[in-house]
Design an enzyme around this catalytic site. Structure first.
Site, PDB file in Angstrom:
ATOM      1  N   TRP A  26     -44.782  23.231  27.170  1.00  0.00           N
ATOM      2  CA  TRP A  26     -43.600  23.635  26.404  1.00  0.00           C
ATOM      3  C   TRP A  26     -42.658  24.395  27.325  1.00  0.00           C
ATOM      4  O   TRP A  26     -43.092  25.170  28.176  1.00  0.00           O
ATOM      5  CB  TRP A  26     -44.003  24.556  25.244  1.00  0.00           C
ATOM      6  CG  TRP A  26     -44.373  23.816  24.001  1.00  0.00           C
ATOM      7  CD1 TRP A  26     -45.604  23.308  23.694  1.00  0.00           C
ATOM      8  CD2 TRP A  26     -43.504  23.488  22.920  1.00  0.00           C
ATOM      9  NE1 TRP A  26     -45.562  22.689  22.475  1.00  0.00           N
ATOM     10  CE2 TRP A  26     -44.275  22.783  21.968  1.00  0.00           C
ATOM     11  CE3 TRP A  26     -42.159  23.716  22.659  1.00  0.00           C
ATOM     12  CZ2 TRP A  26     -43.749  22.312  20.788  1.00  0.00           C
ATOM     13  CZ3 TRP A  26     -41.631  23.253  21.469  1.00  0.00           C
ATOM     14  CH2 TRP A  26     -42.420  22.555  20.549  1.00  0.00           C
ATOM     15  N   SER A  58     -49.009  27.173  24.616  1.00  0.00           N
ATOM     16  CA  SER A  58     -49.591  28.462  24.983  1.00  0.00           C
ATOM     17  C   SER A  58     -50.916  28.743  24.282  1.00  0.00           C
ATOM     18  O   SER A  58     -51.772  29.430  24.836  1.00  0.00           O
ATOM     19  CB  SER A  58     -48.593  29.583  24.702  1.00  0.00           C
ATOM     20  OG  SER A  58     -47.494  29.465  25.581  1.00  0.00           O
ATOM     21  N   VAL A  59     -51.114  28.211  23.076  1.00  0.00           N
ATOM     22  CA  VAL A  59     -52.371  28.451  22.367  1.00  0.00           C
ATOM     23  C   VAL A  59     -53.557  27.873  23.145  1.00  0.00           C
ATOM     24  O   VAL A  59     -54.667  28.418  23.095  1.00  0.00           O
ATOM     25  CB  VAL A  59     -52.303  27.878  20.933  1.00  0.00           C
ATOM     26  CG1 VAL A  59     -53.662  27.916  20.253  1.00  0.00           C
ATOM     27  CG2 VAL A  59     -51.288  28.652  20.112  1.00  0.00           C
ATOM     28  N   GLU A  60     -53.335  26.806  23.883  1.00  0.00           N
ATOM     29  CA  GLU A  60     -54.416  26.180  24.651  1.00  0.00           C
ATOM     30  C   GLU A  60     -54.709  26.891  25.976  1.00  0.00           C
ATOM     31  O   GLU A  60     -55.709  26.595  26.638  1.00  0.00           O
ATOM     32  CB  GLU A  60     -54.080  24.711  24.932  1.00  0.00           C
ATOM     33  CG  GLU A  60     -54.055  23.834  23.697  1.00  0.00           C
ATOM     34  CD  GLU A  60     -52.784  23.959  22.869  1.00  0.00           C
ATOM     35  OE1 GLU A  60     -52.852  23.683  21.664  1.00  0.00           O
ATOM     36  OE2 GLU A  60     -51.726  24.354  23.404  1.00  0.00           O
ATOM     37  N   VAL A  81     -43.103  31.597  24.998  1.00  0.00           N
ATOM     38  CA  VAL A  81     -43.125  31.583  23.537  1.00  0.00           C
ATOM     39  C   VAL A  81     -41.864  32.300  23.081  1.00  0.00           C
ATOM     40  O   VAL A  81     -41.668  33.475  23.387  1.00  0.00           O
ATOM     41  CB  VAL A  81     -44.380  32.281  22.979  1.00  0.00           C
ATOM     42  CG1 VAL A  81     -44.401  32.196  21.448  1.00  0.00           C
ATOM     43  CG2 VAL A  81     -45.652  31.685  23.570  1.00  0.00           C
ATOM     44  N   HIS A  88     -45.087  32.096  12.934  1.00  0.00           N
ATOM     45  CA  HIS A  88     -45.837  31.368  13.966  1.00  0.00           C
ATOM     46  C   HIS A  88     -45.821  32.130  15.297  1.00  0.00           C
ATOM     47  O   HIS A  88     -46.836  32.190  15.995  1.00  0.00           O
ATOM     48  CB  HIS A  88     -45.232  29.969  14.136  1.00  0.00           C
ATOM     49  CG  HIS A  88     -45.911  29.125  15.157  1.00  0.00           C
ATOM     50  ND1 HIS A  88     -47.151  28.578  14.959  1.00  0.00           N
ATOM     51  CD2 HIS A  88     -45.515  28.726  16.392  1.00  0.00           C
ATOM     52  CE1 HIS A  88     -47.501  27.892  16.035  1.00  0.00           C
ATOM     53  NE2 HIS A  88     -46.525  27.954  16.911  1.00  0.00           N
ATOM     54  N   ARG A 127     -36.662  36.247  32.954  1.00  0.00           N
ATOM     55  CA  ARG A 127     -37.988  36.622  33.456  1.00  0.00           C
ATOM     56  C   ARG A 127     -38.667  35.513  34.262  1.00  0.00           C
ATOM     57  O   ARG A 127     -39.735  35.717  34.804  1.00  0.00           O
ATOM     58  CB  ARG A 127     -38.878  36.983  32.273  1.00  0.00           C
ATOM     59  CG  ARG A 127     -38.451  38.264  31.587  1.00  0.00           C
ATOM     60  CD  ARG A 127     -39.086  38.384  30.204  1.00  0.00           C
ATOM     61  NE  ARG A 127     -38.787  39.659  29.587  1.00  0.00           N
ATOM     62  CZ  ARG A 127     -37.649  39.957  28.976  1.00  0.00           C
ATOM     63  NH1 ARG A 127     -36.676  39.071  28.913  1.00  0.00           N
ATOM     64  NH2 ARG A 127     -37.472  41.150  28.435  1.00  0.00           N
TER      65      ARG A 127
END
Length: 158
Positions: A26, A58-60, A81, A88, A127
């Site tokens: 992502w 990012s969850v993985e 994210v 969410h 960033r």
């Protein structure tokens, strides 16, 4: 962004250490650059063995970070994210942060947290270590993780 308290990490002498990088797909235009900056930081620190794994989102990241922590001296997690209009965002940020902390503690392996959790794409760009960015989380999280791995190595020598 706080903008204060930054330790201004340049490099550490980490020759002989191995580094794993796990990065989300992502927001790939930002994450790809962060991966390149993490690899550059590793080279600048003398690391020659870097393993890069890509995941959907990012969850993985934590589960792959866990696998990398089993075979590397340090791991860097990279992703973006961005807050949306639903809850969410909170769930993703919490699961990623908690998961990476658990990986680091369970595996006794430093995990550099370079997953940007931001309010906007502009904050992410600020960033991501781009030419006009004010921070470089790919570089900073890599140097931090390598520095922690060196500290652990020293403690084990004592």
């Amino acid at each position: 962004m706080a903008g204060f308290g930054d330790p201004h990490l340049s490099t550490v002498e980490a020759g002989g250490l191995t580094l794993g990088i796990v990065a989300a797909r992502w927001h790939h235009e930002l994450v790809d650059h962060m991966v390149a900056r993490a690899q550059a930081a590793a080279r600048a620190c003398g690391v020659t063995e870097v393993m890069v794994s890509r995941v959907a989102g990012s969850v993985e990241i934590p589960v792959v970070a866990q696998a990398l922590a089993e075979v590397c001296d340090a791991v860097v997690a990279l992703g973006v994210v961005i807050r949306g209009e639903t809850s969410h965002y909170e769930y993703v940020c919490d699961s990623v942060t908690s998961g990476l902390t658990r990986v680091a503690l369970d595996a006794h392996t430093p995990v550099g947290q370079g997953v940007l959790t931001v309010e906007s794409l502009g904050q992410a760009r600020d960033r991501a270590g781009l030419e006009d960015s004010i921070e470089d989380k790919g570089w900073a999280s890599t140097v931090a993780a390598l520095g922690a791995a060196l500290a652990i190595r020293e403690i084990h020598k004592a």
